[in-house]
Design an enzyme around this catalytic site. Structure first.
Site, short mmCIF file in Angstrom:
data_model
loop_
_atom_site.label_atom_id
_atom_site.label_comp_id
_atom_site.label_asym_id
_atom_site.label_seq_id
_atom_site.Cartn_x
_atom_site.Cartn_y
_atom_site.Cartn_z
N TYR A 2 0.99 -1.08 0.00
CA TYR A 2 -0.06 0.13 0.02
C TYR A 2 0.69 1.41 -0.14
O TYR A 2 0.31 2.40 -0.29
CB TYR A 2 -1.07 -0.13 1.19
CG TYR A 2 -2.21 1.06 1.13
CD1 TYR A 2 -2.99 0.69 -0.10
CD2 TYR A 2 -2.49 1.90 1.90
CE1 TYR A 2 -4.18 1.31 -0.49
CE2 TYR A 2 -3.75 2.51 1.60
CZ TYR A 2 -4.47 2.26 0.73
OH TYR A 2 -5.75 3.14 0.44
N LYS A 45 -3.16 8.45 2.70
CA LYS A 45 -4.47 8.10 3.83
C LYS A 45 -4.24 8.49 4.98
O LYS A 45 -5.27 9.10 5.64
CB LYS A 45 -4.92 6.60 3.92
CG LYS A 45 -5.25 6.01 2.53
CD LYS A 45 -6.49 6.87 1.74
CE LYS A 45 -6.96 6.16 0.32
NZ LYS A 45 -8.07 7.12 -0.18
N THR A 80 -11.82 -3.01 -7.14
CA THR A 80 -12.40 -1.68 -7.99
C THR A 80 -11.15 -1.39 -9.07
O THR A 80 -10.27 -1.87 -8.94
CB THR A 80 -12.54 -0.26 -7.15
OG1 THR A 80 -11.45 -0.12 -6.72
CG2 THR A 80 -13.72 -0.61 -6.08
O1 0WD Z 1 -10.65 -1.40 -1.58
C1 0WD Z 1 -10.73 -0.57 -2.09
N1 0WD Z 1 -11.30 -0.18 -3.02
C2 0WD Z 1 -10.72 0.84 -1.29
C3 0WD Z 1 -10.67 2.16 -1.75
C4 0WD Z 1 -10.61 0.54 0.34
C5 0WD Z 1 -10.61 1.91 1.06
C6 0WD Z 1 -10.72 3.29 0.55
N2 0WD Z 1 -10.75 3.23 -0.91
C7 0WD Z 1 -10.63 4.50 -1.38
C8 0WD Z 1 -9.85 4.69 -2.44
O2 0WD Z 1 -8.37 5.07 -1.92
C9 0WD Z 1 -10.44 5.97 -3.04
O3 0WD Z 1 -10.00 7.28 -2.33
O4 0WD Z 1 -11.91 4.85 -2.06
C10 0WD Z 1 -11.67 5.84 -2.91
C11 0WD Z 1 -12.43 5.42 -4.34
O5 0WD Z 1 -11.84 4.01 -4.83
P1 0WD Z 1 -12.44 3.03 -5.56
O6 0WD Z 1 -13.87 3.13 -5.58
O7 0WD Z 1 -11.94 1.91 -5.05
O8 0WD Z 1 -12.04 3.39 -7.01
P2 0WD Z 1 -12.18 3.66 -8.35
O9 0WD Z 1 -13.49 3.10 -8.81
O10 0WD Z 1 -11.05 3.56 -9.47
O11 0WD Z 1 -12.52 5.05 -8.22
C12 0WD Z 1 -11.55 6.21 -7.90
C13 0WD Z 1 -11.55 7.12 -9.18
C14 0WD Z 1 -10.64 7.02 -10.33
O12 0WD Z 1 -10.90 6.13 -10.91
P3 0WD Z 1 -9.15 5.44 -11.79
O13 0WD Z 1 -9.37 4.19 -11.72
O14 0WD Z 1 -9.09 6.19 -13.05
O15 0WD Z 1 -8.15 6.00 -10.78
O16 0WD Z 1 -11.02 8.53 -8.59
C15 0WD Z 1 -11.03 9.21 -9.69
C16 0WD Z 1 -11.14 8.17 -10.86
O17 0WD Z 1 -12.46 8.36 -11.56
N3 0WD Z 1 -9.99 10.20 -9.98
C17 0WD Z 1 -9.94 11.43 -10.28
N4 0WD Z 1 -11.14 12.06 -10.09
C18 0WD Z 1 -10.89 13.44 -10.34
N5 0WD Z 1 -9.62 13.96 -10.86
C19 0WD Z 1 -8.59 11.63 -10.29
C20 0WD Z 1 -8.36 13.12 -10.50
N6 0WD Z 1 -7.38 13.75 -10.91
N7 0WD Z 1 -7.79 10.77 -10.46
C21 0WD Z 1 -8.55 9.72 -9.92
#
Ligand code: 0WD
Length: 275
Positions: free
Chosen positions: A155, A162, A193
């Site tokens: 991580y 975080k 995800t």
């Molecule tokens: O296990 C997990 N999936 C966990 C996620 C466990 C605990 C926390 N999280 C957190 C992540 O760190 C994040 O902060 O939850 C949040 C959402 O993550 P997610 O739902 O797992 O991931 P995803 O569906 O990929 O959404 C995150 C999105 C990005 O997707 P990509 O895959 O392209 O990185 O964040 C957005 C983008 O849509 N994103 C941005 N949006 C605006 N401006 C940018 C940016 N510069 N960069 C990424």
């Protein structure tokens, strides 16, 4: 209808597996009016059916948080199309690949800066920019992970981001409480995800969590969505600066329940059963 009369914007839906999508669904089901954002043209096309499903109408805007002008434009669009809003969901994180595996010390300053900018500073910037249109009884939610509190293999850089995000949540909560704005975080258990696919050995992380969490399972985006909806609603009006775990209880474990294989070597105790 817990969210009836509430209006808000949700940043960070990449697809239907996104945690932000789970939160959006929960809010919509409870009567909220929602706007969503997309990162760039590539996501615009993919997200347009989701915007339709969430009944966003035209409230579907571009916002790359690394571009200050796009955050300003988002404020202007929201002000024009929705007037005041009552909640913001910041479900965004990014770290270059070099920061998510390998030796921790061996990462560039550039990778560090990008991760902190997109995953942490963006929360401050979004709130500051949207503050003029936030209602006097509003709620902001961000997403964290246990890797910001304890070491989690691979991580790495995101763990440091975080940790900073969780303290940012607390400082923002104190600073904005006087304005009637609450700021909380959910620390979610691992979920498959797009973003988590970038973390080295993520499928092992999923197995490990399900094996050792008190509830013997991984959480779903629906479970995180419902808890998120609570933190955005008036049901949590006395809660701010909180890091709320939605992780099947994993974080309370001081010592994992480990079983032993035929050779006496420790192995994972699936479903809590010891051999
Ligand atoms: O296990 C997990 N999936 C966990 C996620 C466990 C605990 C926390 N999280 C957190 C992540 O760190 C994040 O902060 O939850 C949040 C959402 O993550 P997610 O739902 O797992 O991931 P995803 O569906 O990929 O959404 C995150 C999105 C990005 O997707 P990509 O895959 O392209 O990185 O964040 C957005 C983008 O849509 N994103 C941005 N949006 C605006 N401006 C940018 C940016 N510069 N960069 C990424």
């Amino acid at each position: 209808m817990i969210m009836k009369g509430k209006k808000g914007v949700i940043l960070g839906i990449a697809n239907k597996k996104s945690i932000a999508y789970g939160i959006a669904k929960a809010c919509q089901e409870q009567g909220a009016e929602i706007a969503i954002t997309f990162l760039n043209e590539r996501f615009e096309k993919k997200l347009s059916p989701i915007a339709e499903e969430l009944a966003c109408g035209a409230k579907f805007y571009p916002c790359d948080v690394s571009k200050a002008e796009e955050i300003t434009a988002l404020k202007e669009s929201l002000a024009q199309d929705m007037g005041e809003i009552d909640f913001i969901v910041h479900s965004i994180a990014f770290a270059p690949k070099e920061g998510l595996s390998g030796r921790f010390y061996d990462m560039s300053k550039e990778a560090f800066d990008v991760a902190m900018d997109i995953s942490v500073y963006s929360l401050i910037e979004i709130i500051r920019e949207l503050k003029p249109i936030l209602s006097k009884n509003s709620s902001v939610l961000t997403l964290s992970y246990y890797g910001g509190v304890k070491y989690i293999p691979n991580y790495n850089l995101m763990g440091v981001a975080k940790a900073a995000l969780e303290m940012t949540t607390k400082y923002l909560a104190e600073d904005l409480g006087r304005d009637g704005i609450r700021v909380n975080a959910i620390s979610a258990g691992p979920i498959k995800t797009l973003a988590s696919a970038g973390i080295g050995d993520f499928s092992f992380m999923l197995k490990w969590n399900a094996a050792h969490a008190p509830l013997k399972s991984n959480v779903t985006i629906n479970q995180v969505g419902n808890s998120g909806m609570y933190l955005l609603s008036d049901l949590s009006s006395g809660v701010t600066g909180e890091i709320h775990y939605v992780d099947a209880g994993y974080n309370i474990m001081g010592m994992p329940a480990v079983a032993f294989d035929e050779e006496g070597k420790p192995c994972i105790a699936w479903n809590g059963e010891s051999k």
